[in-house]
Design a protein around this motif. Sequence first.
Motif, PDB file in Angstrom:
ATOM      1  N   THR A  34       0.850  -1.183   0.000  1.00  0.00           N
ATOM      2  CA  THR A  34       0.000   0.000   0.000  1.00  0.00           C
ATOM      3  C   THR A  34       0.887   1.235   0.000  1.00  0.00           C
ATOM      4  O   THR A  34       1.753   1.379   0.860  1.00  0.00           O
ATOM      5  CB  THR A  34      -0.903   0.020   1.243  1.00  0.00           C
ATOM      6  OG1 THR A  34      -1.663  -1.185   1.290  1.00  0.00           O
ATOM      7  CG2 THR A  34      -1.848   1.212   1.208  1.00  0.00           C
ATOM      8  N   PRO A  35       0.715   2.147  -0.954  1.00  0.00           N
ATOM      9  CA  PRO A  35       1.616   3.302  -1.040  1.00  0.00           C
ATOM     10  C   PRO A  35       1.317   4.350   0.031  1.00  0.00           C
ATOM     11  O   PRO A  35       0.326   4.259   0.753  1.00  0.00           O
ATOM     12  CB  PRO A  35       1.332   3.856  -2.437  1.00  0.00           C
ATOM     13  CG  PRO A  35      -0.079   3.460  -2.710  1.00  0.00           C
ATOM     14  CD  PRO A  35      -0.266   2.129  -2.053  1.00  0.00           C
ATOM     15  N   ILE A  36       2.185   5.335   0.086  1.00  0.00           N
ATOM     16  CA  ILE A  36       1.988   6.464   0.992  1.00  0.00           C
ATOM     17  C   ILE A  36       0.968   7.409   0.373  1.00  0.00           C
ATOM     18  O   ILE A  36       1.176   7.928  -0.729  1.00  0.00           O
ATOM     19  CB  ILE A  36       3.313   7.215   1.234  1.00  0.00           C
ATOM     20  CG1 ILE A  36       4.316   6.305   1.939  1.00  0.00           C
ATOM     21  CG2 ILE A  36       3.077   8.485   2.023  1.00  0.00           C
ATOM     22  CD1 ILE A  36       5.699   6.912   2.067  1.00  0.00           C
ATOM     23  N   TYR A  37      -0.135   7.612   1.070  1.00  0.00           N
ATOM     24  CA  TYR A  37      -1.107   8.629   0.671  1.00  0.00           C
ATOM     25  C   TYR A  37      -0.839   9.868   1.506  1.00  0.00           C
ATOM     26  O   TYR A  37      -1.075   9.891   2.717  1.00  0.00           O
ATOM     27  CB  TYR A  37      -2.535   8.125   0.892  1.00  0.00           C
ATOM     28  CG  TYR A  37      -3.014   7.181  -0.183  1.00  0.00           C
ATOM     29  CD1 TYR A  37      -3.862   7.617  -1.195  1.00  0.00           C
ATOM     30  CD2 TYR A  37      -2.603   5.847  -0.191  1.00  0.00           C
ATOM     31  CE1 TYR A  37      -4.305   6.754  -2.185  1.00  0.00           C
ATOM     32  CE2 TYR A  37      -3.031   4.979  -1.180  1.00  0.00           C
ATOM     33  CZ  TYR A  37      -3.880   5.425  -2.163  1.00  0.00           C
ATOM     34  OH  TYR A  37      -4.308   4.569  -3.147  1.00  0.00           O
ATOM     35  N   ARG A  38      -0.326  10.891   0.855  1.00  0.00           N
ATOM     36  CA  ARG A  38      -0.018  12.142   1.542  1.00  0.00           C
ATOM     37  C   ARG A  38      -1.049  13.187   1.127  1.00  0.00           C
ATOM     38  O   ARG A  38      -1.229  13.466  -0.058  1.00  0.00           O
ATOM     39  CB  ARG A  38       1.386  12.615   1.163  1.00  0.00           C
ATOM     40  CG  ARG A  38       1.814  13.902   1.847  1.00  0.00           C
ATOM     41  CD  ARG A  38       3.004  14.501   1.130  1.00  0.00           C
ATOM     42  NE  ARG A  38       4.154  13.630   1.206  1.00  0.00           N
ATOM     43  CZ  ARG A  38       4.989  13.573   2.246  1.00  0.00           C
ATOM     44  NH1 ARG A  38       4.787  14.351   3.294  1.00  0.00           N
ATOM     45  NH2 ARG A  38       6.029  12.763   2.246  1.00  0.00           N
ATOM     46  N   GLY A  39      -1.714  13.766   2.107  1.00  0.00           N
ATOM     47  CA  GLY A  39      -2.703  14.784   1.776  1.00  0.00           C
ATOM     48  C   GLY A  39      -3.629  15.038   2.938  1.00  0.00           C
ATOM     49  O   GLY A  39      -3.619  14.336   3.947  1.00  0.00           O
ATOM     50  N   SER A  40      -4.440  16.070   2.795  1.00  0.00           N
ATOM     51  CA  SER A  40      -5.419  16.419   3.819  1.00  0.00           C
ATOM     52  C   SER A  40      -6.832  16.382   3.253  1.00  0.00           C
ATOM     53  O   SER A  40      -7.730  15.770   3.825  1.00  0.00           O
ATOM     54  CB  SER A  40      -5.113  17.812   4.388  1.00  0.00           C
ATOM     55  OG  SER A  40      -5.078  18.778   3.343  1.00  0.00           O
ATOM     56  N   THR A  41      -7.028  16.982   2.105  1.00  0.00           N
ATOM     57  CA  THR A  41      -8.371  17.154   1.548  1.00  0.00           C
ATOM     58  C   THR A  41      -8.796  15.942   0.736  1.00  0.00           C
ATOM     59  O   THR A  41      -8.018  15.379  -0.044  1.00  0.00           O
ATOM     60  CB  THR A  41      -8.412  18.402   0.657  1.00  0.00           C
ATOM     61  OG1 THR A  41      -7.987  19.531   1.418  1.00  0.00           O
ATOM     62  CG2 THR A  41      -9.809  18.648   0.131  1.00  0.00           C
ATOM     63  N   VAL A  42     -10.058  15.573   0.903  1.00  0.00           N
ATOM     64  CA  VAL A  42     -10.691  14.523   0.112  1.00  0.00           C
ATOM     65  C   VAL A  42     -11.856  15.160  -0.643  1.00  0.00           C
ATOM     66  O   VAL A  42     -12.705  15.817  -0.024  1.00  0.00           O
ATOM     67  CB  VAL A  42     -11.193  13.367   1.001  1.00  0.00           C
ATOM     68  CG1 VAL A  42     -11.926  12.329   0.162  1.00  0.00           C
ATOM     69  CG2 VAL A  42     -10.041  12.738   1.758  1.00  0.00           C
ATOM     70  N   LEU A  43     -11.913  15.011  -1.932  1.00  0.00           N
ATOM     71  CA  LEU A  43     -12.980  15.603  -2.739  1.00  0.00           C
ATOM     72  C   LEU A  43     -14.159  14.646  -2.882  1.00  0.00           C
ATOM     73  O   LEU A  43     -13.974  13.442  -3.033  1.00  0.00           O
ATOM     74  CB  LEU A  43     -12.446  15.977  -4.120  1.00  0.00           C
ATOM     75  CG  LEU A  43     -11.317  17.015  -4.144  1.00  0.00           C
ATOM     76  CD1 LEU A  43     -10.900  17.297  -5.583  1.00  0.00           C
ATOM     77  CD2 LEU A  43     -11.731  18.296  -3.433  1.00  0.00           C
ATOM     78  N   PHE A  44     -15.361  15.222  -2.854  1.00  0.00           N
ATOM     79  CA  PHE A  44     -16.593  14.454  -2.998  1.00  0.00           C
ATOM     80  C   PHE A  44     -17.169  14.689  -4.390  1.00  0.00           C
ATOM     81  O   PHE A  44     -17.005  15.767  -4.972  1.00  0.00           O
ATOM     82  CB  PHE A  44     -17.607  14.877  -1.928  1.00  0.00           C
ATOM     83  CG  PHE A  44     -17.182  14.556  -0.521  1.00  0.00           C
ATOM     84  CD1 PHE A  44     -17.629  13.411   0.110  1.00  0.00           C
ATOM     85  CD2 PHE A  44     -16.309  15.397   0.161  1.00  0.00           C
ATOM     86  CE1 PHE A  44     -17.233  13.106   1.402  1.00  0.00           C
ATOM     87  CE2 PHE A  44     -15.900  15.102   1.461  1.00  0.00           C
ATOM     88  CZ  PHE A  44     -16.369  13.958   2.076  1.00  0.00           C
TER      89      PHE A  44
END
Length: 401
Positions: A34-44
Amino acid sequence: MNETRGQSGRKKRSRTRLAHAGREPSQQFGFVNTPIYRGSTVLFPDTASLLANRGAYTYATKGTPTTQALEEAWIDIAGAADAVAVPSGLAAITLALLTALKAGDHLLVTDSCYLPARMFCDSVLKRLGVETSYYDPRIGAGVAALIRPNTTAILTESPGSQTLEVQDIPAIAEAAHARGVCVILDNTWATPLFFPPHERGVDMAIEAGTKYLAGHSDLLLGLVSANDKWAKRLRATYNAFAMCPGPEDVFLALRGMRTMELRLREAERAGLEIARWLAARAEVAEVIHPAFESHPDHALWKRDFLGSTGLFSFILKPVPPAAVAAMLDGLELFGLGYSWGGFESLALPFDCASYRTATEWAPGGPAIRLSIGLEDIEDLKDDLDAGFTRLRAAASAEEKA
């Protein structure tokens, strides 16, 4: 509970589970990890989805595919209903305590607990209106006599990470649950591989993933797992604090998980060999290792544990502090440091007499804790042997002065 199972439906053994838990290559374009998911915002995709918080992920503080992979794997390994990852082992301790406690509550804590945990109890929890009492780690079922009407939780650590007292966790859990008290265990020494916490009656189990899970002394991480009764409350408290670890640390913990049992078994083998070698040394008064029959809690360890790791302590015969310093300062392979469970060996002189309140620590000589790493055992013996030579010379010089 998410478990690693084959097409047959049979639950796999621990080494297989460690290799496969928390991995879904089909969801990662076939990539194994499983890769590194770097971020804060998730779009809907639309307003209705946003307002209803529909989606696997809503905001990075609530988790990412990387953290979910680690948490699902740890649920499997720990035998838990849920688990959360946090930035350090101490953060795991504080999160578990804050999950269980509220103002006006009484907390029981083993006298052998991790010193920063004691400091948290005596400062932050005190300010929040929680009273802490410390108890003899060998009290077992006798803890029932210390439970008050407002006792909400018992914090255990077995074995103690310096003095290695083994607690009778099943007996403590039985006494606690009879009064509706939550049992919390710092299980870092054994990991769930050598002590399955929830099978033994623990409600919430703490792991400093910094140690054996990571295995390479390059990250800070903690995990808290919970049984069915405490899972929802743990998750709610975690979400309220947004106590999320960094994505790189989570990724490295997942990588460490794949080899954790191999490293634990080697740490057990090497630790026992070094401990036996030390026990035969003329300079050593006592080796404190739960797997030794001479250990006062050996029967409990043999009953409840599935193995031993590479962390143990030994007591020197009385020598001046300068002799201990001469021994330790010249070590080439053993580093001087506070952590353990990494690939490198560590030594730590300690004296817990000043912060024990329910028991007395009077070993009769200087105490040293060793974490045995992955170096060649004979090289480690040579390093310690040279240290003992320096110790004897310094002690002799001090005596003549």
